[in-house]
Design a protein around this motif. Structure first.
Motif, PDB file in Angstrom:
ATOM      1  N   THR A 247      19.640   9.291  -3.127  1.00 44.44           N
ATOM      2  CA  THR A 247      19.501  10.290  -4.191  1.00 44.44           C
ATOM      3  C   THR A 247      19.810   9.725  -5.571  1.00 44.44           C
ATOM      4  O   THR A 247      19.573  10.389  -6.565  1.00 44.44           O
ATOM      5  CB  THR A 247      20.419  11.494  -3.929  1.00 44.44           C
ATOM      6  N   SER A 248      20.343   8.541  -5.623  1.00 44.12           N
ATOM      7  CA  SER A 248      20.695   7.974  -6.918  1.00 44.12           C
ATOM      8  C   SER A 248      19.437   7.532  -7.666  1.00 44.12           C
ATOM      9  O   SER A 248      18.392   7.263  -7.064  1.00 44.12           O
ATOM     10  CB  SER A 248      21.622   6.778  -6.707  1.00 44.12           C
TER      11      SER A 248
ATOM     12  N   ASN B 159      21.637   4.149  -1.964  1.00 44.75           N
ATOM     13  CA  ASN B 159      21.819   5.591  -2.137  1.00 44.75           C
ATOM     14  C   ASN B 159      20.466   6.241  -2.391  1.00 44.75           C
ATOM     15  O   ASN B 159      19.817   5.993  -3.400  1.00 44.75           O
ATOM     16  CB  ASN B 159      22.773   5.810  -3.318  1.00 44.75           C
TER      17      ASN B 159
HETATM   18  C1  NAG Z   1      24.511   8.937  -4.440  1.00 51.28           C
HETATM   19  O1  NAG Z   1      24.166   9.143  -5.786  1.00 51.28           O
HETATM   20  C2  NAG Z   1      24.414  10.460  -6.247  1.00 51.28           C
HETATM   21  C3  NAG Z   1      23.837  10.577  -7.652  1.00 51.28           C
HETATM   22  O2  NAG Z   1      24.249   9.516  -8.450  1.00 51.28           O
HETATM   23  C4  NAG Z   1      25.907  10.747  -6.157  1.00 51.28           C
HETATM   24  O3  NAG Z   1      26.190  12.064  -6.604  1.00 51.28           O
HETATM   25  C5  NAG Z   1      26.389  10.570  -4.731  1.00 51.28           C
HETATM   26  O4  NAG Z   1      27.778  10.735  -4.645  1.00 51.28           O
HETATM   27  C6  NAG Z   1      25.989   9.195  -4.200  1.00 51.28           C
HETATM   28  N1  NAG Z   1      26.291   9.124  -2.772  1.00 51.28           N
HETATM   29  C7  NAG Z   1      27.051   8.168  -2.262  1.00 51.28           C
HETATM   30  C8  NAG Z   1      27.210   8.213  -0.777  1.00 51.28           C
HETATM   31  O5  NAG Z   1      27.584   7.294  -2.924  1.00 51.28           O
END
Ligand code: NAG
Length: 361
Positions: free
Chosen positions: A298-299, A296
């Motif tokens: 953005t995580s 991920n």
């Molecule tokens: C990725 O991480 C973000 C922040 O933790 C979260 O909001 C988002 O849903 C995640 N995306 C996926 C595809 O899991």
């Protein structure tokens, strides 16, 4: 000439010793072998010790529920670890199911032992309540009447017979570890027990109302297990707080490794050895590596591309998929949606740069 034959015999036995699967296999493999033809199954799971094989022959219905349960607790394990480098992946066509992890005494191994033994308790108890097992029935001790501020009620609906599940799980799952009394056996026994106890925590009272038009002055109540997810979440917290232990001097038990931490209780998970980082493929460490895993972007957590890919970087591919969109509520009562094409980026970890075959152990 005789010497030559002896030499050949010797090498053949050495090779046989080397490939014998006994060491790395366990009842976990029962989920793969399948549970339909029980008599055949009992002889086809190489890792069963003789007591397990006896129980297997004597209680085919219980074995059926244990076998079916394997996919449930492995799915729960995979759910809990979905954002982690080690993700509880099972290896197809591998009798060890989790690879060499079974030979480790890591935190992850502690979790697998706990959740698998919890899974056995859950599967047997449920099968028991559903009348699928001849040798057990509803818990007979949960009967009688009681009173609280809302009125009086009877106990005596069919309470889940979790004690039967626990007894059978203890006899069956622990049988392997009862044979050896080494450090790993002690650790496995402890974590097996913690797993069994975890299921019992989440028994909850369910009631049905009787009396004038649902007034609920009369109730029949029983204890029932809740969703296995509750047990999974609980064991996940126990995994995160797992306690590292060392063997006693006399080898009869273990104590906490670092005296500044609290001693493990019966509900804590314990482990001996630090985990590998699970970045690279290392079969001996029970690690599949993270090459090809989705991360991920953005995580900032364990599933971030930085952490998941161990700094190796990642590839991005754009995928298009059909999804429901612009859903409208129509009076009454339907929701109608359009089909939309949705484009999204998927990031997957790069494989390590090949530096020969050393990581491929
Ligand atoms: C990725 O991480 C973000 C922040 O933790 C979260 O909001 C988002 O849903 C995640 N995306 C996926 C595809 O899991």
């Amino acid at each position: 000439m005789n010497f030559l034959l002896l030499g050949i015999w010797f090498s053949v036995s050495l090779i046989l010793l080397w490939v014998t699967p006994e060491v790395t296999s366990s009842w976990w493999y029962m989920g793969v072998v399948g549970s339909s033809a029980s008599r055949v199954m009992c002889n086809n799971v190489p890792g069963l010790v003789s007591l397990q094989r006896q129980l297997c022959h004597r209680h085919p219905e219980v074995m059926q529920s244990i076998g079916l349960g394997v996919s449930e607790w492995t799915a729960e394990c995979q759910h809990q670890f979905r954002h982690h480098r080690w993700n509880c992946n099972t290896l197809e066509r591998d009798q060890s199911v989790f690879g060499k992890l079974i030979l480790r005494s890591s935190r992850e191994s502690a979790f697998v032992y706990a959740i698998s033994s919890a899974g056995v308790v859950f599967a047997i108890t449920r099968a028991c309540s559903q009348g699928e097992i001849r040798s057990c029935s509803c818990d007979p001790r949960r009967e009688g009447s009681a009173r609280d501020n809302k009125g009086s009620f009877d106990w005596g609906g069919c309470s889940d017979n979790i004690d039967y599940g626990i007894r059978f799980a203890r006899a069956f799952v622990d049988a392997k570890e009862q044979k050896g009394k080494d450090a790993r056996a002690l650790m496995n026994l402890h974590n097996n027990k913690a797993g069994r106890k975890a299921v019992k925590r989440f028994l909850k009272q369910e009631c049905k109302c009787h009396g004038v038009s649902g007034s609920c002055t009369l109730r029949t109540c029983w204890l029932a297990m809740t969703d296995f997810r509750k047990t999974g979440d609980y064991l996940w917290r126990k995994y995160n707080g797992a306690i590292q232990v060392v063997m006693n001097q006399d080898g009869t038990g273990f104590t906490v490794a670092n005296k500044r931490f609290k001693k493990p209780t019966k509900t804590d998970l314990v482990y001996f050895e630090n985990s590998p980082d699970y970045c690279m493929k290392d079969r001996l460490a029970g690690s599949l590596g993270t090459a090809g895993r989705v991360c991920n972007q953005t995580s900032r957590g364990m599933d971030s591309c930085e952490v998941m890919c161990c700094g190796r970087g990642y590839d991005t591919s754009r995928i298009t998929r059909l999804s429901k969109c612009e859903c409208k509520f129509h009076w009454c009562c339907a929701v109608r949606c359009k089909d939309c094409l949705e484009t999204m980026d998927v990031h997957t970890c790069k494989a390590p740069k090949t530096t020969g075959w050393t990581n491929q152990r």
